[in-house]
Enzyme design. Structure first.
Site, PDB file in Angstrom:
ATOM      1  NE  ARG A 120      -6.055   8.830  17.177  1.00 58.71           N
ATOM      2  CZ  ARG A 120      -7.072   8.454  18.814  1.00 58.71           C
ATOM      3  NH1 ARG A 120      -7.598   7.653  18.383  1.00 58.71           N
ATOM      4  NH2 ARG A 120      -6.917   9.716  18.937  1.00 58.71           N
ATOM      5  CE  LYS A 142      10.142  10.840   0.444  1.00 57.10           C
ATOM      6  NZ  LYS A 142      10.442  11.066   0.005  1.00 57.10           N
ATOM      7  CD  GLU A 184       9.801  12.160 -10.789  1.00 57.12           C
ATOM      8  OE1 GLU A 184      10.273  12.186 -10.002  1.00 57.12           O
ATOM      9  OE2 GLU A 184       9.103  13.268 -10.142  1.00 57.12           O
ATOM     10  CE  LYS A 220       8.796   5.484  -4.445  1.00 58.58           C
ATOM     11  NZ  LYS A 220       7.851   7.007  -5.012  1.00 58.58           N
ATOM     12  CD  GLU A 230      12.879  10.746   1.915  1.00 59.77           C
ATOM     13  OE1 GLU A 230      12.532  10.536   1.127  1.00 59.77           O
ATOM     14  OE2 GLU A 230      13.010  11.758   2.156  1.00 59.77           O
ATOM     15  NE  ARG A 234      10.557   6.770  -0.654  1.00 61.04           N
ATOM     16  CZ  ARG A 234       9.275   6.894   0.049  1.00 61.04           C
ATOM     17  NH1 ARG A 234       8.698   4.832   0.642  1.00 61.04           N
ATOM     18  NH2 ARG A 234       8.173   6.741  -0.940  1.00 61.04           N
ATOM     19  CG  ASN A 238      13.900  12.812  -2.303  1.00 65.15           C
ATOM     20  OD1 ASN A 238      12.836  13.004  -2.650  1.00 65.15           O
ATOM     21  ND2 ASN A 238      14.120  12.497  -0.911  1.00 65.15           N
ATOM     22  CG  HIS A 241      12.523  15.001  -6.770  1.00 69.73           C
ATOM     23  ND1 HIS A 241      13.292  14.403  -7.618  1.00 69.73           N
ATOM     24  CD2 HIS A 241      11.119  14.899  -6.929  1.00 69.73           C
ATOM     25  CE1 HIS A 241      12.188  13.783  -8.027  1.00 69.73           C
ATOM     26  NE2 HIS A 241      11.127  13.838  -7.653  1.00 69.73           N
ATOM     27  CG  HIS A 245      10.124  19.724  -4.077  1.00 67.02           C
ATOM     28  ND1 HIS A 245      10.618  18.717  -2.573  1.00 67.02           N
ATOM     29  CD2 HIS A 245       9.753  19.238  -4.871  1.00 67.02           C
ATOM     30  CE1 HIS A 245       9.644  18.076  -3.031  1.00 67.02           C
ATOM     31  NE2 HIS A 245       9.334  17.757  -4.417  1.00 67.02           N
ATOM     32  CG  HIS A 257       6.773  17.429  -9.239  1.00 69.08           C
ATOM     33  ND1 HIS A 257       7.384  17.836  -8.523  1.00 69.08           N
ATOM     34  CD2 HIS A 257       6.776  15.915  -8.995  1.00 69.08           C
ATOM     35  CE1 HIS A 257       8.428  17.093  -8.105  1.00 69.08           C
ATOM     36  NE2 HIS A 257       8.556  15.919  -8.153  1.00 69.08           N
TER      37      HIS A 257
END
Ligand code: GLY
Length: 347
Positions: A120, A142, A184, A220, A230, A234, A238, A241, A245, A257
């Site tokens: 956990r 993330k 990016e 960022k 998000e 936030r 993306n 993105h 993706h 990517h």
């Protein structure tokens, strides 16, 4: 050296410097008493930097174990995730021990997700060694793995205890991986604002790299501090993105990517021009920024094929999706649209 402090569910520092990879043990010892450390890395980065990291950690008294997997997006899977968990259990790691993610975005996302779920939650450190991971994936917590149905579909928000960003590691990047990070960077070129765009327009990427990386991280950091999980702002990070993706998935991850982000940016910028959100001058300037970031490839898929992949995007709820559009440099906006209208907007 720059120290960028992040205030989020866990507060931590991002150390940005040259030749600092060998200080990981020193920074760790400021936060954790002696314990076991699992360094997670891929077979390319292993050969370049593992020995340095190991020496730094053992010199400070830590016991070091290592898990190495094959370089590439295909390793960002539930299978590798399970293998790392098994390794931790076999070596009797407990919650007081730590994981070090040494490598690019795949390593950081995968090792971070393991850290978020083993017992956990176990502490982890990010040591990003690519431009892409330094300016994006190592910042903001993330973590994720891919499913056959799509990218980053299983994951968690889980912050590291610190990030060590050694700009010197960008010198061993192949041209392809360097440009992957520039994909990016092109996103930030449109997102951040005038000063950052002007820095890119100096057309001296290598000379300005340190400054560019620091500015991306700071931007960022600010967004993550305002919206860590998000729920709104936030999502702007993306930009390009959702399309990217889709491109990655349709290419079976043979398109990397960053390159896919560059292609996604082109599609979004064209759509914004076509839908009168930006002027011709702004459209040309943004395309110029993409060129300066060496993003010249066009998407090999049709908009129809791309839109079909969007239903599993995390920005999709029911029959609507939140698109990230631009109204100018530093002026990006979120727009909720019906899935059935996306084709028309992007075509
Ligand atoms: N890569 C986008 C984010 O971290 O929110």
């Amino acid at each position: 050296m720059e120290i960028i402090k992040v205030k989020s569910s866990k507060n931590y520092s991002i150390y940005v410097g040259n030749n600092i990879i060998c200080t990981v043990g020193t920074y760790l010892s400021q936060l954790k008493p002696l314990c076991k450390v699992l360094v997670v890395t891929d077979d390319v980065v292993d050969k370049l930097y593992f020995d340095k990291i190991k020496r730094s950690l053992t010199d400070c008294g830590y016991t070091v174990e290592k898990f190495v997997f094959p370089n590439g997006e295909n390793s960002k899977s539930l299978e590798t995730y399970g293998e790392i968990l098994d390794k931790l259990a076999e070596k009797s790691f407990t919650r007081t021990d730590v994981i070090v993610a040494l490598g690019g975005g795949v390593v950081g996302d995968l090792a971070g997700f393991v850290a978020s779920s083993y017992m956990r939650g176990i502490d982890f450190v990010q040591v990003p060694t690519t431009i892409l991971s330094q300016i994006d994936s190592s910042v903001g917590g993330k973590t994720a793995v891919n499913l056959p149905m799509g990218k980053n579909l299983v994951g968690a928000f889980y912050q590291p205890i610190f990030v060590l960003c050694d700009i010197e590691t960008t010198k061993t990047l192949t041209e392809e991986i360097f440009n992957d990070g520039m994909g990016e960077m092109s996103k930030y070129g449109v997102l951040i604002g005038e000063n950052f765009a002007e820095l890119l327009e100096q057309d001296n990427l290598k000379e300005n790299l340190f400054q560019l990386i620091v500015k991306c991280i700071e931007y960022k950091r600010d967004v993550v501090e305002r919206d860590e999980f998000e729920s709104g702002e936030r999502k702007l990070l993306n930009l390009g993105h959702t399309v990217a993706h889709g491109i990655e998935k349709l290419s079976n991850y043979t398109i990397s990517h960053g390159k896919a982000v560059g292609m996604g940016m082109k599609i979004i910028i064209s759509a914004c021009y076509k839908n009168h959100l930006i002027s011709k001058d702004e459209f040309q300037r943004m395309n110029g920024l993409l060129n300066l970031c060496n993003q010249r490839s066009n998407c090999p898929f049709t908009i129809f094929e791309l839109v079909e992949t969007f239903t599993l995007d995390k920005k999709c709820t029911g029959d609507t999706i939140t698109l990230i559009l631009t109204e100018g440099i530093g002026k990006c906006v979120l727009k909720k649209v019906k899935i059935e209208d996306v084709l028309e907007i992007l075509s």
